[in-house]
Write a protein that holds these residues in place. Sequence first.
Motif: not given
Length: 300
Positions: A104, A134, A165
């Motif tokens: 995630s 995360c 990310s």
Amino acid sequence: MTKGSDHPDSGRRAVLLTGAALAAAAAAPKALAQTSGLGTGGASSKIFAITETATGKVQGIANGPTWEFRGIPYGAPTGGRNRYMPPKPPAPWKGVRECFAFTSVCPQTQADIRGEYGQLIMWDRQVGGMGEDCLSLNVWTTTTDRSAKKAVMVCFHGGGFATGSGNAPGFDGKNLAHYGDVVVVSVNHRLASFGYTNLIGAGAPEAFRYAGVTGVMDLAASLQWVRDNIENFGGDPGRVMIFGQSGGGAKTSTVLAMPPAKGLFHRAAVQSGSALRLVTHDSGAATAEKFLKQLGISQV
């Protein structure tokens, strides 16, 4: 005319077939060795690699000559009681943790793919999904030999302090690890309101004094993980470079000035996004108040 095995051609055919079978059997190991690169990690016949971390064993997978370890936790989940709090260490696990897939990333808005830039950066491709668990990182290396002592490059992703990310395609480290002969680490951390809401400035209790900087505290925690574990991925904890592009450059600039990160890295590269000063306390407090008002929260 003679039929079956009595025919002269039958004997010759049997000899040829037997010889071909023996030749194929002899050549098979050589052919396997020559084609082992993409499927089994180069000259090795191994598909998987297992190494130790401070919290448990992890298993990576071969991608050509590079080992990929994806989704290794460097911090505990950030939801619930951990929300807006400094990062906490991950819980240890038993056995071997499979690290084959991205995990995630911090919840965020999607990249607008109507523009060319949105299509280029592909930040809408978050294959691990979104969630508050995360605090993870990805490692690419060509060896898990502790004696290799390769230089380490830690990438802080772009996207400002709100999106993106370390899982994005543009931050895949396998080619850099292979051709640069280094160990590459990409980091996921808290973003936007999850990492930068100055609640203390909006009247929250003292326990929330770090709520406005938890996202960059995550970065320091990731570097602590590198210091404590990267040797088991072939890296040298005494040769760590942090770097980033755009928002990642601003994060790199920020970490350069953070006391908790002192001694955890030895070089830095800012690829655009240089930052000398970030949000002031008063400006952060004003933004936090607007955010809480939008949520219908009048008191914290």
